[in-house]
Structure formats: C-alpha cells, structure tokens
Design a protein around this motif. Sequence first.
Motif, PDB file in Angstrom:
ATOM      1  N   ARG A  48      54.728  79.477 -13.518  1.00 44.14           N
ATOM      2  CA  ARG A  48      56.066  79.433 -12.935  1.00 44.14           C
ATOM      3  C   ARG A  48      56.327  80.694 -12.120  1.00 44.14           C
ATOM      4  NH1 ARG A  48      55.359  74.974 -13.763  1.00 44.14           N
ATOM      5  NH2 ARG A  48      56.169  73.625 -15.381  1.00 44.14           N
ATOM      6  N   GLY A  49      55.596  80.844 -11.021  1.00 43.47           N
ATOM      7  CA  GLY A  49      55.845  81.970 -10.128  1.00 43.47           C
ATOM      8  C   GLY A  49      55.265  83.283 -10.610  1.00 43.47           C
ATOM      9  N   GLY A  50      54.562  83.245 -11.719  1.00 40.66           N
ATOM     10  CA  GLY A  50      53.970  84.462 -12.257  1.00 40.66           C
ATOM     11  C   GLY A  50      52.582  84.716 -11.682  1.00 40.66           C
ATOM     12  N   ARG A  84      47.333  95.284  -8.306  1.00 39.87           N
ATOM     13  CA  ARG A  84      47.543  95.210  -9.756  1.00 39.87           C
ATOM     14  C   ARG A  84      46.212  94.935 -10.465  1.00 39.87           C
ATOM     15  NH1 ARG A  84      52.587  93.961 -11.353  1.00 39.87           N
ATOM     16  NH2 ARG A  84      52.906  92.426  -9.707  1.00 39.87           N
ATOM     17  N   PRO A 104      57.554  89.638  -5.003  1.00 34.33           N
ATOM     18  CA  PRO A 104      58.139  89.129  -6.245  1.00 34.33           C
ATOM     19  C   PRO A 104      59.654  89.171  -6.182  1.00 34.33           C
ATOM     20  CG  PRO A 104      57.130  91.278  -6.617  1.00 34.33           C
ATOM     21  CD  PRO A 104      56.855  90.902  -5.196  1.00 34.33           C
ATOM     22  N   LEU A 105      60.286  88.437  -7.084  1.00 32.70           N
ATOM     23  CA  LEU A 105      61.743  88.281  -7.050  1.00 32.70           C
ATOM     24  C   LEU A 105      62.474  89.629  -7.060  1.00 32.70           C
ATOM     25  CD1 LEU A 105      63.993  86.189  -6.985  1.00 32.70           C
ATOM     26  CD2 LEU A 105      64.010  86.203  -9.476  1.00 32.70           C
TER      27      LEU A 105
ATOM     28  N   ARG B 370      55.903  90.600 -11.817  1.00 41.28           N
ATOM     29  CA  ARG B 370      56.077  89.233 -11.334  1.00 41.28           C
ATOM     30  C   ARG B 370      56.205  88.324 -12.553  1.00 41.28           C
ATOM     31  NH1 ARG B 370      54.675  87.682  -6.043  1.00 41.28           N
ATOM     32  NH2 ARG B 370      53.220  89.371  -5.654  1.00 41.28           N
ATOM     33  N   PRO B 371      57.305  88.485 -13.289  1.00 44.89           N
ATOM     34  CA  PRO B 371      57.435  87.657 -14.492  1.00 44.89           C
ATOM     35  C   PRO B 371      57.655  86.205 -14.099  1.00 44.89           C
ATOM     36  CG  PRO B 371      59.471  88.847 -14.096  1.00 44.89           C
ATOM     37  CD  PRO B 371      58.513  89.297 -13.041  1.00 44.89           C
ATOM     38  N   PRO B 372      57.225  85.274 -14.949  1.00 37.48           N
ATOM     39  CA  PRO B 372      57.522  83.879 -14.648  1.00 37.48           C
ATOM     40  C   PRO B 372      59.035  83.692 -14.584  1.00 37.48           C
ATOM     41  CG  PRO B 372      56.614  84.112 -16.873  1.00 37.48           C
ATOM     42  CD  PRO B 372      56.526  85.446 -16.214  1.00 37.48           C
ATOM     43  N   ASN B 373      59.478  82.758 -13.777  1.00 40.48           N
ATOM     44  CA  ASN B 373      60.906  82.571 -13.562  1.00 40.48           C
ATOM     45  C   ASN B 373      61.192  81.086 -13.386  1.00 40.48           C
ATOM     46  OD1 ASN B 373      63.583  82.971 -12.936  1.00 40.48           O
ATOM     47  ND2 ASN B 373      63.185  84.549 -11.419  1.00 40.48           N
ATOM     48  N   CYS B 403      60.427  75.280 -20.391  1.00 42.46           N
ATOM     49  CA  CYS B 403      60.664  76.168 -19.251  1.00 42.46           C
ATOM     50  C   CYS B 403      61.950  76.960 -19.457  1.00 42.46           C
ATOM     51  CB  CYS B 403      60.827  75.375 -17.972  1.00 42.46           C
ATOM     52  SG  CYS B 403      59.371  74.515 -17.421  1.00 42.46           S
ATOM     53  N   LEU B 406      62.878  80.531 -20.315  1.00 39.86           N
ATOM     54  CA  LEU B 406      62.938  81.559 -19.273  1.00 39.86           C
ATOM     55  C   LEU B 406      64.376  81.939 -18.917  1.00 39.86           C
ATOM     56  CD1 LEU B 406      60.063  80.314 -16.934  1.00 39.86           C
ATOM     57  CD2 LEU B 406      60.037  82.293 -18.444  1.00 39.86           C
ATOM     58  N   PRO B 580      65.094  82.389  -6.720  1.00 37.40           N
ATOM     59  CA  PRO B 580      63.900  82.965  -6.096  1.00 37.40           C
ATOM     60  C   PRO B 580      63.788  82.669  -4.599  1.00 37.40           C
ATOM     61  CG  PRO B 580      63.331  81.786  -8.109  1.00 37.40           C
ATOM     62  CD  PRO B 580      64.768  81.471  -7.807  1.00 37.40           C
TER      63      PRO B 580
END
Lengths: 203, 620
Positions: A48-50, A84, A104-105, B370-373, B403, B406, B580
């Motif tokens: 999920r976007g990670g 990274r 990233p967000l 870049r954590p999952p979101n 999900c 999150l 996002p």
Amino acid sequence: MATDARLRIYFTGVGGQGTLTATNLLAKTALMTGLDVVAGEVHGMAQRGGVVESVLLLGGLRSPKLDLNEADLLLGFEPLETLRGLPYLAPNGVVISSSNQLPPLSVSLGAANYPDLETIKANVNKVARKAFFLPARELGVQAGSIQSGNTVLIACACACGILPFDIETLKKGINTFLAPKLQPANLKALDLAKEYLQKEYSK
Amino acid sequence: MSKHPLLSEKAGEIQLLLGNEAIVRGALEAGVQMVTCYPGTPSSEVVDTFKRIQAPERYRMEYSINEKVAMEVACGAALGGAMSLVTMKHVGLNVAADPLFTTAYTGLPGGLVVLSADDPGCHSSQNEQDNRGYARIAHLPCFEPAQAKEAYAMTKAAFALARELEQPIMLRTTTRISHVRGPVTFGELPQKTSLVPFQKNPQRFVPLPAVARKRHVAVEEAMEKARLVAEKSPFNIEKNQPTPVEFGIVTSGVARNYLFDALISQGLEDKVDIFELGMTWPLPTERLANFLTRHKNVLVLEEGDAYLEHDLRALAQEKGLNVQISGKDATLTDLGEYSHRLVAKRLARWLGTPEPKEPENLNIQELPNRPPNLCPGCSHRSVYYAARKVFGDSVVYSSDIGCYTLGVVPPMRAADFLFCMGSSISGGSGLAAMGQKVVSFIGDSTFFHSGLTGLANAVFNKHNLLLVILDNGTTAMTGHQPNPGMLQESLGDNCVHLDLEAIVKSFGVTDLQTINAYNVRSLIKAFTEFKDKDGVRVIIAKQPCVLYAKRQLRKVQPNVAVVISQGEETLTCLKELACPAFYRNGDDVAVDPSLCAGCMVCLQIAPKSFKAVKREEVKS
C-alpha cells in the motif's frame, strides 16, 4: 568480468511500480539460460504505497533474506529507495537506478525534504564500483507504458555486463514470458535503455 | 480459455514457482479434492492460485468465512473421504485450533493437510508465533519445506501420509518459503482421485469422553507410526563428512538455507556434519540420538522458538549422552528472522573460527520514510476524517485487522488498540464497560470472520458501543478475495451474497444507518446523532475499495479534483485529509491527477479550494 559466479541482486522500489514483475521476468530469463535461481519477495501490507523489496540469487545461493553489504547489484526503481537500499550493496557492487522520483507522502505534504538527485548520486558513487542512473519512468512512457520503465533498468543490467546473460537473452525472455500485448513496449524500452547508455555512459 | 500452466501434464517440466504455487502443484499431483481457506499473508497465493486454475473437475474450493469454519469444512470433507487442504496464516490457526485438536483424535479417512504460513519478522502480522508448537500439542505430523521444490514435494508427501495414517498433517511454511520462487520439476498429474467411502462409526467419530479416551490412545499410536516414517523420510537428510568430526549441526526450515550459504562463505563445508530436518514432527529420535552420540558439540539452528533445541536437550538427557548442545544465544535469538550473516557469525563463535566482517556504516542522512498508507480515494479515509471531526480524541478508537488498521497513521490516528480479528467489537465492548467511550471500526470481511459473534454479544449483554462497519465490498488487504458482503454479480454462481444491513437489523440493532462512505456530511451527521446515545449503534459505511472498483469492477470515477484557489482552507484540507494524491508545489497545494481517484471528498471539505474536472481534460 566473471559471469559464472554467484550473484545477489537486490531490487527496491515503491508499491505499485511493478518491481515484483520485473524481478520475476529477470528470474525466469535466468532460469531459461540454465542458471540456478532463487527469487524472494515480500507481499502484503508493504504494497500500500510502501517500500517493496525483492531479491534474486543466481548461481546456487539460497538465503532469501539479504544482509547489509551483500548485494552485488542494486536495482533501484526509485532514487530515494536506491539511497535507502544502499547499505545492502556489497563493497564494489554495481548500482542501477531510476532517476525519476516518486516523493513519499511526507514530502508531498511538505513535512519532509526529498534529498536531491546529486546528493543521492554522490552517496552511491562513494561506495559503488559503477553506477548508472536512467530516467526509467520517462523512457517507459516513451516506450508505451510506465511499467515498461522497469525493463529499462533490467536491460541496463544486461547491457553493462554484470549479469551472466546479455540483452539479447533478455529480449528472448520478454518474448517468452510477458503477455503478447506487453511485449512491444518492453522491447522498445530495452532499445531505449541501450540508446541511453550509449549516449550517457559510453565513455 | 487456455489451461493454467500449473495443470501441465508434462512430467519433467520445470517451472519457476512461488513456494505457495509449488504447494498447489504438489496438492494437484497428490489428487486434492477439497480446498478451503481464509486468506491471510503469507498464505493467500495458495487458494488464489487454486481459484485461478479453475479445475472444478479436480477439486472443490471455497473462501470460507473464517479459519475455524474453513478447518471444519475441510475436516468434514476429509471425513467424507476427500483429500482436503485447508490454508491460513499462523494466527488463523489460533482461530481454527478447536476442531483441529479433536479431529486429530478421531482421525480423518480422506486425509487432511493443514497449511500454516508463519510470519517471523511480522512482515504483515500482529505477532510472530511459531506454529511448530501446534504440531506438538495437537499431535500433528509436520513437514517444513525450505525451498519451492521442497514445498512441492512435501505437500505431496503430506497428502500421502495423511491418507495412510488417516491423521491431519501440518505443512508449515514461513514468509521466506511461501514467497520465494525457485525451479520445480513436475511429476505426473493424476486423473481424478476417488473418495474413501464414508462409513458411520460413532465409536470413533463422536468423541464422548469414553470414546475420546480410546482415541487418545489411537492418536499416540498414529504418532509412533509417523515417527517411524520420519526415521526413514527422504526429507530428513544427514550430510556427514567422510571421516568423523567433532561438530554436528541439526537444523530445520529456512535456517537450512542460511546455513548452506554460511558454510560456503566461511569455507566451513568440510568441518561439520549436518542433520537437516524436513519432516520435523514427530522427530526421528533414533537417528537424532545416533547423531548426538557421534558428536561432542551439536549446534541447533532453527528460526523462531527453541523447540528443536529443547527436544534435543531432553533426548540427550534421556539417553544419558555426553554431548554439548548449543542453540539460541545473543546472536541467534528467538526474535525475528535469521539471515546468512547471523548464522555465519553464530557458526564462527561456536567453532572458534574468524567471524565474518561487520557491515560498513555508510552514514546516510535520515531519509523521509515511506510508510504504507490508505490509497488515494480509499473510502476509509473519509470515514476516519468524519469520526475525528465529531469525536477528536474524546473516544477510544477500537480498530481491527485489514487495510483500515492503517487508520493509525497520522493525521487520522483512528486506531488506539487492536488484539485480533473481530476484537474491535468485543474488545471495544469490554473497554466501554470500564467507562470509556468507544468507537469501533471493522471491515466487511472481518465482520463476517468474527464480528458477528461480537455484535450478538454486544446486543445480548447491553454493551455501549458505536460500531462502524467499513463495507468496501471485498477482502482488500489480502488481494480482493470474495466474502459474503461482495455483490452477487461479482460472486458468480457458486456463492450467495449476504446482506449486511439485514443481518445487523436481525440482531436487534435499531440505531442503524447505512451511508455512502464518500459522503462526509452524512457521516458527520450520523456520528453526531449517535454520539450521546447508549447501547449498540451501527453505521455501515459503504463504498467499494478503490483498487477493487478499478481492477475488478472496471469502475473509474469520471472526474478528478483540481485546486482552484489556494489558502487557509486548502492547507487545512491537505493537513487533515492527507490524501496521497495531494502534493506541495512551493507554497501551493496541488493534486496529482494520475493519483486522484475522483472520490471528491476534498471538494466537500474544502469547496472553495477544489473543483471537479473531467479526467480527460487534465494532463498528468
């Protein structure tokens, strides 16, 4: 360079980029040439976007989890992730990275800063024996699909001689393992990668 | 439609398979007739592959409501004579443990294989429990593959043993087995397998105390038979040096891979004897005792808990053996995953050889994470936004598994605690009983999994709870598997849609509203109305998962949001909604049209800042 040695390849990118598809294509192509192949990936929440990482081991290695300083080749599908992932690179390893950023967000929202590309390149060049930065996403779009930008990077790996097979073999892999409708863009991406390397890195 | 590659009838063909796909091929070659599951990483690709293959002439399959149900359906099928497979992640086996323990007593003539996919390192789990413990306490012979080709071969062997012993067998993988690809050489694919005819036998299958006591004897006998199989199993391999050596290693699971590489990298291949266990329960104690006898020093390498180590220590004591057994220490602990370097380091310390070089520290600056979101357009975001507007920090947010966990990520901070599947409701009930105001969030699939009983209990015991069922019409986190809440047209002919609202009503819930999850004003209104009420109040927030809508339902919103005016309102929306698809462009806020899903939640929150524009009219 010796191409029959054992090789550890570390792939890193962002969820949704298609890094796993690229890993799989390279793994199948390697198997086609008779190499021993192990390819590891982590699914689930990370997508999920990670950050999405995967590993390809060639020539008879088995450890699916890479340690720091172990990757002979780092394939970065996004420059921040290349940086990274850099601690995973073995001393004298090779880095092939996209230069197209996906902030990233926290960066998009203005809460953090994205390191500039020159800083990333400087860090990479400090430890890598060779480094290639290609605008993979742009070249992918030019070739006909964003996703084919991943092929730009693996084509570069084949072209620069670090893999035990060449770019013609990858071409065969694309024709064998990708769905027919995906083949033209990916073959085009492969040619664009060759051209770009010729232009920017032939010295 | 062309036949799936896993149905290839070419014996000898080599395919590059994910560990989970290798299990599917192994099961097909064994002649599997029934497959049940509840999806969960890292197990999901097994059933998802069975679904994709579409060979109803070979097997029946189902996504069950939860793991206990999946286990019971598979046990029933195995009782009915079918070779049955049930798949789940490690924590799923906690849910399914009840039927499993007792069917080990009764036995199952058709043969049952239980896949437990464990997740050391918690890649996508709430704990890293080591389910080899279940093999021990539930009396299950257990196979542990380390490579894709073993996942294939051991699945086949597990089915053969399950049918021979009529006992449930555990196949235990970990993330780095299930999700690692390797070449697999295919064997023969049989034609249809026959069922073992069902015969009534209450003296075996109805475990009244008198029966159960007798069956306990039977299961111990079966385990002794299994031990004899383990003694001869081709998966339990000794690799001895040509001349006797002092040092021996006993290892199992993924640790075998790390050992393989470490011996090469440290140049120790000719220094040690190795006993690799593939069939890991019951232990081949005769051969292991012999191995212990022949070595002065034995090192046990196993990721996870120290089961094997403790068993070998007990075995040495029982046999009066003078052997120094080593295992877990400060390098190789029972936490997280092993790796090549960790094992190399442990080997060096044990053997007194030079340790591998420590990795260089590159001193890279701190990088933005870049954590999952939650995705752009995710229907959970608007619900969390509305809840936060109405309740702020005045309530405890009881979250659940999916999900939507999150929601814990700022700025939503809509998760304050979580135990397991379904705990949002029942855990929330208990917390509310202690005087806290509780708002619970549960997804549709998780609600069917184990929210139903919690809701019944909450109504029955008069708990105070505001429950939001986040109904996105699919099982999103694990890859959009079907659940009873899914639309009938998506479910196809083999499943029947269950109506969430009707179910909740039938439980006697009167404070119930169903709301479009993209409608912020309605959400805020409903939250406000229910805020000061007592008892069980339920909001069903409905909106398909945005990825599911796009990929499976082929529905893409026609418009995207664009920023038309900058200012305080725009910045507040950026800060509080944190979609996002937003990004900062200097001091301005902008929307990335390639990311915008067109949910138009931002338009409702900040009507002066955004407007909807036809997707085609905006350039990426």
